[in-house]
Write a protein that holds these residues in place. Structure first.
Motif, PDB file in Angstrom:
ATOM      1  N   TYR A 191       0.829  -1.206   0.000  1.00  0.00           N
ATOM      2  CA  TYR A 191       0.000   0.000   0.000  1.00  0.00           C
ATOM      3  C   TYR A 191       0.866   1.259   0.000  1.00  0.00           C
ATOM      4  CZ  TYR A 191      -3.398   3.553   1.165  1.00  0.00           C
ATOM      5  OH  TYR A 191      -4.171   4.680   1.130  1.00  0.00           O
ATOM      6  N   LEU A 192       1.873   1.309   0.876  1.00  0.00           N
ATOM      7  CA  LEU A 192       2.757   2.477   0.916  1.00  0.00           C
ATOM      8  C   LEU A 192       3.673   2.524  -0.302  1.00  0.00           C
ATOM      9  CD1 LEU A 192       3.696   2.643   4.694  1.00  0.00           C
ATOM     10  CD2 LEU A 192       2.126   4.118   3.438  1.00  0.00           C
ATOM     11  N   ASN A 193       3.998   1.378  -0.854  1.00  0.00           N
ATOM     12  CA  ASN A 193       4.882   1.309  -2.012  1.00  0.00           C
ATOM     13  C   ASN A 193       4.261   1.954  -3.258  1.00  0.00           C
ATOM     14  OD1 ASN A 193       7.522   0.368  -2.725  1.00  0.00           O
ATOM     15  ND2 ASN A 193       6.527  -1.111  -4.076  1.00  0.00           N
ATOM     16  N   GLN A 194       2.938   1.986  -3.335  1.00  0.00           N
ATOM     17  CA  GLN A 194       2.286   2.546  -4.514  1.00  0.00           C
ATOM     18  C   GLN A 194       2.527   4.051  -4.672  1.00  0.00           C
ATOM     19  OE1 GLN A 194      -2.030   2.381  -4.417  1.00  0.00           O
ATOM     20  NE2 GLN A 194      -2.064   2.924  -2.251  1.00  0.00           N
ATOM     21  N   PHE A 195       2.881   4.736  -3.602  1.00  0.00           N
ATOM     22  CA  PHE A 195       3.103   6.180  -3.673  1.00  0.00           C
ATOM     23  C   PHE A 195       4.479   6.524  -4.210  1.00  0.00           C
ATOM     24  CE2 PHE A 195      -0.078   5.494  -0.367  1.00  0.00           C
ATOM     25  CZ  PHE A 195      -1.113   6.233  -0.896  1.00  0.00           C
ATOM     26  N   CYS A 196       5.491   5.772  -3.788  1.00  0.00           N
ATOM     27  CA  CYS A 196       6.849   5.952  -4.312  1.00  0.00           C
ATOM     28  C   CYS A 196       7.633   4.693  -3.982  1.00  0.00           C
ATOM     29  CB  CYS A 196       7.525   7.183  -3.710  1.00  0.00           C
ATOM     30  SG  CYS A 196       9.184   7.444  -4.370  1.00  0.00           S
ATOM     31  N   LYS A 197       7.964   3.926  -4.999  1.00  0.00           N
ATOM     32  CA  LYS A 197       8.639   2.651  -4.770  1.00  0.00           C
ATOM     33  C   LYS A 197      10.147   2.775  -4.612  1.00  0.00           C
ATOM     34  CE  LYS A 197       8.636   1.688  -9.660  1.00  0.00           C
ATOM     35  NZ  LYS A 197       7.947   1.020 -10.734  1.00  0.00           N
ATOM     36  N   THR A 198      10.715   3.959  -4.833  1.00  0.00           N
ATOM     37  CA  THR A 198      12.161   4.127  -4.725  1.00  0.00           C
ATOM     38  C   THR A 198      12.605   4.672  -3.370  1.00  0.00           C
ATOM     39  OG1 THR A 198      12.084   6.345  -5.685  1.00  0.00           O
ATOM     40  CG2 THR A 198      12.423   4.488  -7.206  1.00  0.00           C
ATOM     41  N   SER A 199      11.664   4.884  -2.456  1.00  0.00           N
ATOM     42  CA  SER A 199      12.030   5.345  -1.119  1.00  0.00           C
ATOM     43  C   SER A 199      11.121   4.672  -0.098  1.00  0.00           C
ATOM     44  CB  SER A 199      11.905   6.869  -1.009  1.00  0.00           C
ATOM     45  OG  SER A 199      10.546   7.245  -1.035  1.00  0.00           O
ATOM     46  N   ILE A 200      11.472   4.831   1.150  1.00  0.00           N
ATOM     47  CA  ILE A 200      10.637   4.306   2.224  1.00  0.00           C
ATOM     48  C   ILE A 200       9.656   5.403   2.614  1.00  0.00           C
ATOM     49  CG2 ILE A 200      10.601   3.427   4.580  1.00  0.00           C
ATOM     50  CD1 ILE A 200      11.853   1.545   2.462  1.00  0.00           C
ATOM     51  N   ASN A 201       8.398   5.126   2.431  1.00  0.00           N
ATOM     52  CA  ASN A 201       7.341   6.083   2.767  1.00  0.00           C
ATOM     53  C   ASN A 201       6.886   5.800   4.192  1.00  0.00           C
ATOM     54  OD1 ASN A 201       7.250   7.064  -0.011  1.00  0.00           O
ATOM     55  ND2 ASN A 201       6.405   5.052  -0.442  1.00  0.00           N
ATOM     56  N   THR A 202       6.675   6.839   4.965  1.00  0.00           N
ATOM     57  CA  THR A 202       6.341   6.655   6.377  1.00  0.00           C
ATOM     58  C   THR A 202       5.105   7.447   6.758  1.00  0.00           C
ATOM     59  OG1 THR A 202       7.795   8.482   7.026  1.00  0.00           O
ATOM     60  CG2 THR A 202       8.751   6.275   7.045  1.00  0.00           C
ATOM     61  N   ILE A 203       4.446   6.967   7.782  1.00  0.00           N
ATOM     62  CA  ILE A 203       3.348   7.703   8.398  1.00  0.00           C
ATOM     63  C   ILE A 203       3.833   8.130   9.770  1.00  0.00           C
ATOM     64  CG2 ILE A 203       0.987   7.583   9.264  1.00  0.00           C
ATOM     65  CD1 ILE A 203       0.472   5.468   7.077  1.00  0.00           C
ATOM     66  N   ARG A 204       3.797   9.414  10.015  1.00  0.00           N
ATOM     67  CA  ARG A 204       4.299   9.966  11.279  1.00  0.00           C
ATOM     68  C   ARG A 204       3.144  10.533  12.083  1.00  0.00           C
ATOM     69  NH1 ARG A 204      10.221  12.226   9.820  1.00  0.00           N
ATOM     70  NH2 ARG A 204      10.800  10.452   8.545  1.00  0.00           N
ATOM     71  N   LEU A 205       3.081  10.125  13.315  1.00  0.00           N
ATOM     72  CA  LEU A 205       2.006  10.557  14.204  1.00  0.00           C
ATOM     73  C   LEU A 205       2.564  11.438  15.308  1.00  0.00           C
ATOM     74  CD1 LEU A 205       0.210   7.134  14.718  1.00  0.00           C
ATOM     75  CD2 LEU A 205      -0.380   8.913  13.071  1.00  0.00           C
ATOM     76  N   THR A 206       1.784  12.445  15.688  1.00  0.00           N
ATOM     77  CA  THR A 206       2.093  13.242  16.865  1.00  0.00           C
ATOM     78  C   THR A 206       1.047  12.886  17.916  1.00  0.00           C
ATOM     79  OG1 THR A 206       2.904  15.041  15.475  1.00  0.00           O
ATOM     80  CG2 THR A 206       2.406  15.574  17.770  1.00  0.00           C
ATOM     81  N   LEU A 207       1.533  12.506  19.082  1.00  0.00           N
ATOM     82  CA  LEU A 207       0.639  12.093  20.156  1.00  0.00           C
ATOM     83  C   LEU A 207       0.692  13.079  21.309  1.00  0.00           C
ATOM     84  CD1 LEU A 207       1.559   8.304  20.335  1.00  0.00           C
ATOM     85  CD2 LEU A 207      -0.354   9.345  19.134  1.00  0.00           C
ATOM     86  N   TYR A 208      -0.403  13.190  21.985  1.00  0.00           N
ATOM     87  CA  TYR A 208      -0.496  13.983  23.209  1.00  0.00           C
ATOM     88  C   TYR A 208      -1.028  13.071  24.302  1.00  0.00           C
ATOM     89  CZ  TYR A 208      -2.569  17.041  26.681  1.00  0.00           C
ATOM     90  OH  TYR A 208      -2.915  17.626  27.865  1.00  0.00           O
ATOM     91  N   ARG A 209      -0.316  13.007  25.415  1.00  0.00           N
ATOM     92  CA  ARG A 209      -0.809  12.237  26.552  1.00  0.00           C
ATOM     93  C   ARG A 209      -1.514  13.189  27.499  1.00  0.00           C
ATOM     94  NH1 ARG A 209       1.966   7.490  29.724  1.00  0.00           N
ATOM     95  NH2 ARG A 209       2.681   7.264  27.615  1.00  0.00           N
ATOM     96  N   SER A 210      -2.769  12.933  27.726  1.00  0.00           N
ATOM     97  CA  SER A 210      -3.597  13.799  28.558  1.00  0.00           C
ATOM     98  C   SER A 210      -3.091  13.814  29.999  1.00  0.00           C
ATOM     99  CB  SER A 210      -5.054  13.315  28.531  1.00  0.00           C
ATOM    100  OG  SER A 210      -5.811  14.018  29.473  1.00  0.00           O
ATOM    101  N   VAL A 211      -3.012  15.011  30.554  1.00  0.00           N
ATOM    102  CA  VAL A 211      -2.633  15.128  31.969  1.00  0.00           C
ATOM    103  C   VAL A 211      -3.796  14.750  32.887  1.00  0.00           C
ATOM    104  CG1 VAL A 211      -0.850  16.856  31.564  1.00  0.00           C
ATOM    105  CG2 VAL A 211      -3.195  17.593  32.010  1.00  0.00           C
TER     106      VAL A 211
END
Length: 128
Positions: A90-110
């Motif tokens: 699935y990720l390879n379909q966007f660009c097969k010559t590089s490693i495509n990543t999904i980056r998440l920003t998380l917040y831990r509730s106080v």
């Protein structure tokens, strides 16, 4: 780093061909990547080495063998050797010559210590 080499557990090691070959024996894919560990971005300075018959690895572009001497004298001391892997189709379909990543920003509730996703970004390369 800075003239010293470390294993996957961050123990300082003497970089020799014997040590390098022992490490490469554990690689389960047919290639490894050399990447700069400082000032590396956008694939600059990344080298791909493929497994060759009879043992060892060679650079796909220059045919240079991966040896301790090459690492010490040519590449330098701020590198990472990373085992290659196959990206999900699935990720390879966007660009097969590089490693495509999904980056998440998380917040831990106080209040309740629960993690909440505050943003998600898909980072992908481009051919070339």
């Amino acid at each position: 780093m800075q003239g010293r080499f470390f294993d996957e557990n961050y123990y300082s090691v003497a970089l020799t061909d014997d040590w390098l070959n022992e490490q490469l024996k554990t690689v389960e894919t047919d290639y490894v990547m050399l990447k700069p560990s400082i000032d590396g971005m956008s694939g600059v300075g990344v080298q791909k080495f493929v497994k060759i018959n009879g043992g060892g690895y060679k650079n796909v572009k220059s045919e240079q063998l991966l040896t301790s001497e090459y690492l010490q004298k040519v590449v330098g001391d701020n590198i990472i050797i990373q085992e290659g892997f196959v990206q999900h189709p699935y990720l390879n379909q966007f660009c097969k010559t590089s490693i495509n990543t999904i980056r998440l920003t998380l917040y831990r509730s106080v209040k309740d210590e629960q993690c909440h996703i505050t943003s998600a970004i898909m980072r992908m390369g481009r051919d070339g």
